[in-house]
Design a protein around this motif. Structure first.
Motif, PDB file in Angstrom:
ATOM      1  N   PHE A 236       0.829  -1.204   0.000  1.00 43.28           N
ATOM      2  CA  PHE A 236       0.000   0.000   0.000  1.00 43.28           C
ATOM      3  C   PHE A 236       0.863   1.254   0.000  1.00 43.28           C
ATOM      4  CE2 PHE A 236      -1.652   3.364   2.779  1.00 43.28           C
ATOM      5  CZ  PHE A 236      -2.714   3.814   2.002  1.00 43.28           C
ATOM      6  N   MET A 237       1.864   1.296   0.874  1.00 41.09           N
ATOM      7  CA  MET A 237       2.712   2.486   0.966  1.00 41.09           C
ATOM      8  C   MET A 237       3.567   2.671  -0.283  1.00 41.09           C
ATOM      9  SD  MET A 237       3.838   2.584   4.996  1.00 41.09           S
ATOM     10  CE  MET A 237       4.141   0.815   5.199  1.00 41.09           C
ATOM     11  N   ALA A 238       4.081   1.576  -0.828  1.00 36.91           N
ATOM     12  CA  ALA A 238       4.905   1.663  -2.036  1.00 36.91           C
ATOM     13  C   ALA A 238       4.097   2.195  -3.218  1.00 36.91           C
ATOM     14  CB  ALA A 238       5.501   0.297  -2.364  1.00 36.91           C
ATOM     15  N   GLU A 239       2.877   1.703  -3.367  1.00 43.74           N
ATOM     16  CA  GLU A 239       2.042   2.132  -4.480  1.00 43.74           C
ATOM     17  C   GLU A 239       1.601   3.581  -4.314  1.00 43.74           C
ATOM     18  OE1 GLU A 239      -1.065  -0.737  -4.748  1.00 43.74           O
ATOM     19  OE2 GLU A 239       0.295  -2.359  -5.363  1.00 43.74           O
ATOM     20  N   ARG A 240       1.277   3.957  -3.093  1.00 45.61           N
ATOM     21  CA  ARG A 240       0.860   5.345  -2.847  1.00 45.61           C
ATOM     22  C   ARG A 240       1.994   6.323  -3.139  1.00 45.61           C
ATOM     23  NH1 ARG A 240      -1.105   6.965   3.101  1.00 45.61           N
ATOM     24  NH2 ARG A 240       1.076   6.419   3.533  1.00 45.61           N
ATOM     25  N   ALA A 241       3.219   5.926  -2.801  1.00 46.67           N
ATOM     26  CA  ALA A 241       4.378   6.783  -3.040  1.00 46.67           C
ATOM     27  C   ALA A 241       4.832   6.758  -4.495  1.00 46.67           C
ATOM     28  CB  ALA A 241       5.532   6.360  -2.126  1.00 46.67           C
ATOM     29  N   ARG A 242       4.216   5.912  -5.302  1.00 44.68           N
ATOM     30  CA  ARG A 242       4.599   5.755  -6.709  1.00 44.68           C
ATOM     31  C   ARG A 242       6.090   5.432  -6.810  1.00 44.68           C
ATOM     32  NH1 ARG A 242       0.639   7.504 -10.089  1.00 44.68           N
ATOM     33  NH2 ARG A 242       2.123   7.795 -11.798  1.00 44.68           N
ATOM     34  N   ALA A 243       6.519   4.559  -5.932  1.00 44.15           N
ATOM     35  CA  ALA A 243       7.927   4.190  -5.861  1.00 44.15           C
ATOM     36  C   ALA A 243       8.272   3.146  -6.909  1.00 44.15           C
ATOM     37  CB  ALA A 243       8.261   3.654  -4.466  1.00 44.15           C
ATOM     38  N   ARG A 244       9.529   3.109  -7.292  1.00 44.82           N
ATOM     39  CA  ARG A 244      10.057   2.021  -8.108  1.00 44.82           C
ATOM     40  C   ARG A 244      10.143   0.815  -7.179  1.00 44.82           C
ATOM     41  NH1 ARG A 244      11.854   6.853  -9.490  1.00 44.82           N
ATOM     42  NH2 ARG A 244      12.333   7.365 -11.663  1.00 44.82           N
ATOM     43  N   THR A 245       9.265  -0.139  -7.399  1.00 42.82           N
ATOM     44  CA  THR A 245       9.034  -1.176  -6.406  1.00 42.82           C
ATOM     45  C   THR A 245       9.474  -2.545  -6.890  1.00 42.82           C
ATOM     46  OG1 THR A 245       7.120   0.052  -5.560  1.00 42.82           O
ATOM     47  CG2 THR A 245       7.273  -2.276  -4.960  1.00 42.82           C
ATOM     48  N   VAL A 246      10.113  -3.278  -6.002  1.00 45.28           N
ATOM     49  CA  VAL A 246      10.431  -4.672  -6.253  1.00 45.28           C
ATOM     50  C   VAL A 246       9.978  -5.486  -5.049  1.00 45.28           C
ATOM     51  CG1 VAL A 246      12.395  -4.158  -7.755  1.00 45.28           C
ATOM     52  CG2 VAL A 246      12.758  -4.478  -5.303  1.00 45.28           C
ATOM     53  N   GLU A 247       9.689  -6.740  -5.283  1.00 46.95           N
ATOM     54  CA  GLU A 247       9.312  -7.638  -4.212  1.00 46.95           C
ATOM     55  C   GLU A 247      10.369  -8.714  -4.057  1.00 46.95           C
ATOM     56  OE1 GLU A 247       5.360  -9.087  -4.244  1.00 46.95           O
ATOM     57  OE2 GLU A 247       4.496  -7.059  -4.163  1.00 46.95           O
ATOM     58  N   ALA A 248      10.660  -9.061  -2.819  1.00 40.67           N
ATOM     59  CA  ALA A 248      11.654 -10.089  -2.530  1.00 40.67           C
ATOM     60  C   ALA A 248      11.069 -11.099  -1.558  1.00 40.67           C
ATOM     61  CB  ALA A 248      12.917  -9.466  -1.940  1.00 40.67           C
ATOM     62  N   ASP A 249      11.394 -12.358  -1.775  1.00 40.75           N
ATOM     63  CA  ASP A 249      10.983 -13.420  -0.859  1.00 40.75           C
ATOM     64  C   ASP A 249      11.851 -13.303   0.384  1.00 40.75           C
ATOM     65  OD1 ASP A 249      10.087 -15.660   0.419  1.00 40.75           O
ATOM     66  OD2 ASP A 249      11.149 -17.080  -0.880  1.00 40.75           O
ATOM     67  N   ALA A 250      11.440 -12.441   1.305  1.00 37.61           N
ATOM     68  CA  ALA A 250      12.269 -12.109   2.459  1.00 37.61           C
ATOM     69  C   ALA A 250      11.378 -11.740   3.635  1.00 37.61           C
ATOM     70  CB  ALA A 250      13.202 -10.943   2.125  1.00 37.61           C
ATOM     71  N   PRO A 251      11.915 -11.806   4.850  1.00 36.58           N
ATOM     72  CA  PRO A 251      11.188 -11.352   6.035  1.00 36.58           C
ATOM     73  C   PRO A 251      11.336  -9.847   6.192  1.00 36.58           C
ATOM     74  CG  PRO A 251      13.318 -12.188   6.694  1.00 36.58           C
ATOM     75  CD  PRO A 251      13.225 -12.384   5.201  1.00 36.58           C
ATOM     76  N   HIS A 252      10.878  -9.320   7.314  1.00 36.46           N
ATOM     77  CA  HIS A 252      11.011  -7.886   7.571  1.00 36.46           C
ATOM     78  C   HIS A 252      12.480  -7.464   7.536  1.00 36.46           C
ATOM     79  CE1 HIS A 252       9.920  -3.956   9.009  1.00 36.46           C
ATOM     80  NE2 HIS A 252      10.715  -4.075  10.063  1.00 36.46           N
ATOM     81  N   ALA A 253      13.350  -8.242   8.137  1.00 32.83           N
ATOM     82  CA  ALA A 253      14.780  -7.930   8.155  1.00 32.83           C
ATOM     83  C   ALA A 253      15.436  -8.423   6.871  1.00 32.83           C
ATOM     84  CB  ALA A 253      15.437  -8.555   9.385  1.00 32.83           C
ATOM     85  N   ALA A 254      15.038  -7.853   5.753  1.00 35.36           N
ATOM     86  CA  ALA A 254      15.508  -8.316   4.444  1.00 35.36           C
ATOM     87  C   ALA A 254      17.008  -8.141   4.269  1.00 35.36           C
ATOM     88  CB  ALA A 254      14.775  -7.563   3.343  1.00 35.36           C
ATOM     89  N   CYS A 255      17.592  -7.163   4.940  1.00 34.55           N
ATOM     90  CA  CYS A 255      19.039  -6.935   4.804  1.00 34.55           C
ATOM     91  C   CYS A 255      19.850  -8.135   5.277  1.00 34.55           C
ATOM     92  CB  CYS A 255      19.456  -5.707   5.605  1.00 34.55           C
ATOM     93  SG  CYS A 255      18.661  -4.179   5.098  1.00 34.55           S
TER      94      CYS A 255
END
Length: 314
Positions: A236-255
């Protein structure tokens, strides 16, 4: 061996944060963690960024009152003063005027407010981070769609000699599930849980100012197994911000679990790579370069806050 780092001496609020500088070329990137994370979140990023771009990470001792010596009132917003002072010092040292800001989790809220009105911020990178609209709080965003498991995950620890005040930590037996989605071993999760930086109950209820993502290009990593903020809330936040968005199979701590993807996305935000897809609806396969863009985005927002806060205090 980790990357070569250099301590940067900061005279302002030394009890609250420390910085490391990783050498490199190109635009500098500033990495900001949220809560209850610490800068250990970036341990797997620095070796990948070294030699490619200067990277600076901040480690807050705490968000809110616990980030100051006991008994000193300090909201999350006031933390920005110390952070911005460090960012300015780093920028001068690296002789760079254009920066990339990367924010993870609550670090996204900080960069959203810090970069508003600052033309020196090239891009904002959100790594599974909050990107609030004006007047919104983190608590409201957590409740917008199902998916967050934070509601009953905190321990409230009383602050000695400060009647009624508490620090919030994620319960050790919940940390691996909520923040790591059980992706790391029990031993690794225990280390991460032990390095938490606390927050106060007021932190998540603090309302955001005008968001920088309305005027500064942003990148966003959506973790598809996020149990802290919730994947639907991130989308929701990514789409509202019109961000360049990618999805990753990751938990919250993606780093910690997808450091290569995070690194690639940061490089994209710095202009050293090109995304195959752009726009709020652009999505890539798991482990693509989305995480890096989200991180770069969050760091950019923080640096730009200095001018705005100085003028508001004048």
């Amino acid at each position: 061996m980790g990357p070569a780092t250099e301590a940067l001496a900061v005279s302002r609020d030394p009890y609250r944060l420390h910085t490391d500088i990783t050498p490199g070329v190109g635009l500098p990137v500033l990495l900001l963690h949220g809560f209850p994370d610490s800068s250990r979140l970036h341990d797997r990023l620095l070796p990948r960024l070294e030699g490619r771009m200067p990277a600076v990470r901040f480690d807050f001792l705490g968000w809110g009152k616990s980030g100051k010596p006991r008994g000193c009132a300090c909201t999350a917003a006031n933390q920005m003063g110390g952070l911005v002072a460090v960012a300015d010092a780093v920028s001068a040292r690296l002789d760079a005027r254009r920066l990339v800001l990367v924010g993870h989790s609550y670090g996204g809220s900080m960069i959203t407010n810090a970069a508003t009105g600052n033309s020196n911020v090239r891009s904002l990178v959100y790594i599974a981070g909050f990107a609030p609209e004006k007047g919104e709080s983190a608590a409201e965003l957590l409740a917008k769609f199902p998916g967050s498991r934070l509601a009953d995950a905190f321990n409230a620890v009383p602050i000695p000699k400060d009647q009624g005040a508490v620090d919030l930590y994620v319960k050790p037996d919940r940390f691996r599930d909520v923040f790591l989605s059980n992706r790391l071993s029990t031993a690794e999760a225990a280390v991460a849980a032990a390095s938490q930086r606390p927050a106060t109950p007021a932190t998540s209820n603090e309302r955001s100012g005008a968001p920088a993502w309305k005027t500064i290009p942003s990148w966003f990593l959506v973790s598809t197994d996020d149990r802290a903020i919730g994947t639907a809330n991130l989308r929701f936040m990514a789409e509202r911000a019109r961000a360049r968005t990618v999805e990753a199979d990751a938990p919250h701590a993606a780093c910690l679990t997808a450091p290569n993807a995070v690194t690639d996305l940061i490089l994209d935000a710095a202009g050293t790579r090109s995304l195959a897809h752009t726009g709020s609806s652009a999505r890539t396969a798991a482990a693509m370069s989305g995480a890096a863009a989200a991180i770069g985005l969050g760091t950019a927002l923080l640096w730009s806050a200095r001018g705005r806060r100085q003028s508001s205090r004048a």
